[in-house]
Scaffold this motif. Structure first.
Motif, PDB file in Angstrom:
ATOM      1  N   UNK A  14     -44.469 -23.190  31.499  1.00 54.54           N
ATOM      2  CA  UNK A  14     -44.534 -23.709  32.866  1.00 54.54           C
ATOM      3  C   UNK A  14     -45.504 -22.903  33.729  1.00 54.54           C
ATOM      4  N   UNK A  15     -45.688 -21.625  33.428  1.00 50.79           N
ATOM      5  CA  UNK A  15     -46.730 -20.872  34.120  1.00 50.79           C
ATOM      6  C   UNK A  15     -48.115 -21.412  33.748  1.00 50.79           C
ATOM      7  N   UNK A  36     -51.000 -13.585  19.817  1.00 48.11           N
ATOM      8  CA  UNK A  36     -51.370 -14.309  21.030  1.00 48.11           C
ATOM      9  C   UNK A  36     -51.410 -15.802  20.704  1.00 48.11           C
ATOM     10  N   UNK A  37     -50.670 -16.600  21.481  1.00 45.18           N
ATOM     11  CA  UNK A  37     -50.536 -18.024  21.185  1.00 45.18           C
ATOM     12  C   UNK A  37     -50.790 -18.860  22.432  1.00 45.18           C
ATOM     13  N   UNK A  38     -51.024 -20.152  22.195  1.00 42.21           N
ATOM     14  CA  UNK A  38     -51.145 -21.094  23.300  1.00 42.21           C
ATOM     15  C   UNK A  38     -49.739 -21.325  23.865  1.00 42.21           C
ATOM     16  N   UNK A  39     -49.545 -21.264  25.180  1.00 41.56           N
ATOM     17  CA  UNK A  39     -48.189 -21.351  25.743  1.00 41.56           C
ATOM     18  C   UNK A  39     -47.486 -22.684  25.542  1.00 41.56           C
ATOM     19  N   UNK A  60     -48.076 -10.119  32.606  1.00 41.92           N
ATOM     20  CA  UNK A  60     -46.747 -10.311  33.177  1.00 41.92           C
ATOM     21  C   UNK A  60     -45.774 -10.663  32.055  1.00 41.92           C
ATOM     22  N   UNK A  61     -44.523 -10.947  32.418  1.00 42.09           N
ATOM     23  CA  UNK A  61     -43.487 -11.237  31.418  1.00 42.09           C
ATOM     24  C   UNK A  61     -42.747 -12.511  31.806  1.00 42.09           C
ATOM     25  N   UNK A  62     -42.198 -13.191  30.798  1.00 43.90           N
ATOM     26  CA  UNK A  62     -41.346 -14.353  31.075  1.00 43.90           C
ATOM     27  C   UNK A  62     -39.873 -14.023  30.842  1.00 43.90           C
ATOM     28  N   UNK A  63     -39.599 -12.879  30.261  1.00 46.85           N
ATOM     29  CA  UNK A  63     -38.219 -12.411  30.120  1.00 46.85           C
ATOM     30  C   UNK A  63     -38.232 -10.890  30.070  1.00 46.85           C
ATOM     31  N   UNK A  64     -37.069 -10.302  30.358  1.00 49.97           N
ATOM     32  CA  UNK A  64     -37.034  -8.856  30.562  1.00 49.97           C
ATOM     33  C   UNK A  64     -36.807  -8.058  29.286  1.00 49.97           C
ATOM     34  N   UNK A  65     -36.504  -8.732  28.180  1.00 50.45           N
ATOM     35  CA  UNK A  65     -36.188  -8.022  26.942  1.00 50.45           C
ATOM     36  C   UNK A  65     -37.409  -7.904  26.028  1.00 50.45           C
ATOM     37  N   UNK A 274     -39.397 -29.758  44.369  1.00 51.20           N
ATOM     38  CA  UNK A 274     -38.643 -29.704  45.614  1.00 51.20           C
ATOM     39  C   UNK A 274     -39.169 -28.741  46.651  1.00 51.20           C
ATOM     40  N   UNK A 275     -40.238 -28.011  46.353  1.00 49.46           N
ATOM     41  CA  UNK A 275     -40.816 -27.069  47.316  1.00 49.46           C
ATOM     42  C   UNK A 275     -42.319 -27.319  47.419  1.00 49.46           C
ATOM     43  N   UNK A 276     -42.897 -26.857  48.516  1.00 45.58           N
ATOM     44  CA  UNK A 276     -44.333 -27.054  48.711  1.00 45.58           C
ATOM     45  C   UNK A 276     -45.120 -26.355  47.604  1.00 45.58           C
ATOM     46  N   UNK A 277     -44.683 -25.148  47.233  1.00 47.52           N
ATOM     47  CA  UNK A 277     -45.328 -24.390  46.156  1.00 47.52           C
ATOM     48  C   UNK A 277     -44.254 -23.952  45.171  1.00 47.52           C
ATOM     49  N   UNK A 278     -44.446 -24.218  43.897  1.00 45.33           N
ATOM     50  CA  UNK A 278     -43.420 -23.860  42.910  1.00 45.33           C
ATOM     51  C   UNK A 278     -43.369 -22.354  42.696  1.00 45.33           C
ATOM     52  N   UNK A 279     -42.241 -21.889  42.161  1.00 46.08           N
ATOM     53  CA  UNK A 279     -42.129 -20.467  41.831  1.00 46.08           C
ATOM     54  C   UNK A 279     -43.172 -20.051  40.806  1.00 46.08           C
ATOM     55  N   UNK A 280     -43.559 -20.943  39.910  1.00 45.39           N
ATOM     56  CA  UNK A 280     -44.526 -20.604  38.860  1.00 45.39           C
ATOM     57  C   UNK A 280     -45.910 -20.384  39.455  1.00 45.39           C
TER      58      UNK A 280
END
Length: 378
Positions: A14-15, A36-39, A60-65, A274-280
């Motif tokens: 989604x990023x 390294x892969x295509x998301x 950056x990271x998509x999860x903390x583990x 639902x928002x003007x700008x997504x969190x992603x």
């Protein structure tokens, strides 16, 4: 611009989708094999991890583990956002509690347990009703135990007897009689600018998030301001860059921090429509040094997780304001397969649309849907 994301799951995907219109190329790292892969396709790219890190503008990271050795290598580049310290706080509840206590941010009364004998003391100081959480690798209800009364303690000790609590301690919390679970998604960029989204109300089943509604109903300006202030204190205290999710318990007019997630978060998926700008998009803007986007809600929204099933009618897309996000995974029990966002202009209409949605879904996999539809319809 190019961003490399540690982790190759749906959040990296989604990023990628959010970055494309901005001209931001997103690559993902499968942390199981450092490839390294295509998301989206997950196909290996013709580049080594070292080459990807060198060519990236931000990491950056998509999860903390994420394995710590990878985070340490990323830190050496000076491009990792949020910082390794912030990521490790999300990966370790002992660190998380220490951060909250150090910043004097209200959270559940708790004790750190490294030996089973300490559970007796926990009952004396915190009471009989307790929730026990593994300090590492616990999520979606895994690594958690509950104690309803002290008569259950011997059985609980037997269940925990094989754990190495010196290596992975337990965080034992007083069970809080909260009214509901809320979350605040916020973002801070490298310049120190902060934006927060409206509070979301989260409905869980068996430890997993099933439905989020945002903006949460019955939230006044004072409660939203308290949540915003908590976010600012945490984000500035950690010198945080990127999206940070703060999970909260509402107890009357007070908010207690339950958990932190140093990344884009499931309870913020509603922001895609639902928002003007997504969190992603805002996460990418923050780590790439771009101005932050408007976090205002367009209208009442709901996010419904699709968990452990793939058999449902795509005709649900006939409902105005509905959007399907499919992750392309193989089906597994309790696995998040995708989500549905629904946005409209009133809570009553949102409830009606959730009721309409139920006609296209196997309801045994969506145990919170009908109840929430009725609540919103009033």
């Amino acid at each position: 611009m190019r961003v490399v994301v540690y982790g190759a799951g749906q959040l990296a995907q989604m990023m990628y989708l959010a970055g494309s219109p901005l001209g931001i190329e997103v690559q993902a790292v499968d942390v199981n094999n450092d490839t390294v892969v295509h998301p989206v396709s997950k196909s290996p790219l013709d580049t080594s991890l070292d080459q990807a890190l060198e060519g990236a503008d931000a990491l950056t990271v998509e999860f903390e583990h994420v394995p710590e050795h990878l985070l340490e290598e990323a830190t050496k580049t000076g491009k990792l956002m949020p910082s390794i310290e912030s990521i490790l706080v999300g990966a370790d509840r002992v660190r998380e509690k220490a951060l909250l206590e150090g910043m004097k941010v209200a959270n559940s009364a708790h004790r750190i347990v490294t030996h089973l004998e300490q559970l007796d003391e926990c009952i004396e100081t915190l009471g009989e009703k307790l929730i026990l959480k593994s300090s590492r690798d616990g999520y979606d209800g895994y690594g958690q135990w509950r104690l309803a009364n002290k008569e259950e303690l011997p059985e609980l000790k037997r269940a925990l007897a094989t754990l190495n609590l010196e290596k992975v301690p337990l965080v034992v919390e007083k069970m809080v009689p909260f009214e509901r679970e809320l979350s605040l998604i916020g973002v801070r960029n490298k310049q120190g600018d902060v934006r927060t989204y409206p509070l979301a109300e989260n409905l869980h089943y068996q430890g997993q998030l099933h439905v989020s509604v945002a903006p949460a109903t019955h939230v006044d300006d004072a409660l939203q301001a308290k949540a915003h202030d908590i976010f600012v204190k945490l984000a500035e205290g950690m010198d945080y860059v990127g999206v940070l999710a703060v999970e909260l318990f509402q107890c009357g007019d007070e908010l207690l921090v339950n958990e932190l997630a140093p990344r884009v978060h499931n309870s913020g998926h509603w922001s895609q429509s639902g928002a003007v700008t997504s969190q992603f998009e805002n996460h990418l803007r923050a780590i790439c040094g771009l101005p932050l986007g408007d976090t205002s809600a367009i209208g009442p929204s709901a996010m419904i997780n699709i968990i452990g099933c793939s058999s449902f009618s795509r005709e649900l897309l006939s409902i105005d304001g509905s959007h399907l996000h499919w992750y392309g995974k193989s089906v597994r029990e309790k696995r998040k397969m995708g989500h549905i966002n629904v946005t409209t202009d009133s809570y009553t209409k949102l409830g009606e649309k959730l009721h309409d949605l139920s006609q296209y879904l196997p309801l045994e996999y969506f145990p919170k849907l009908i109840g929430e539809a009725k609540r919103l319809k009033g």
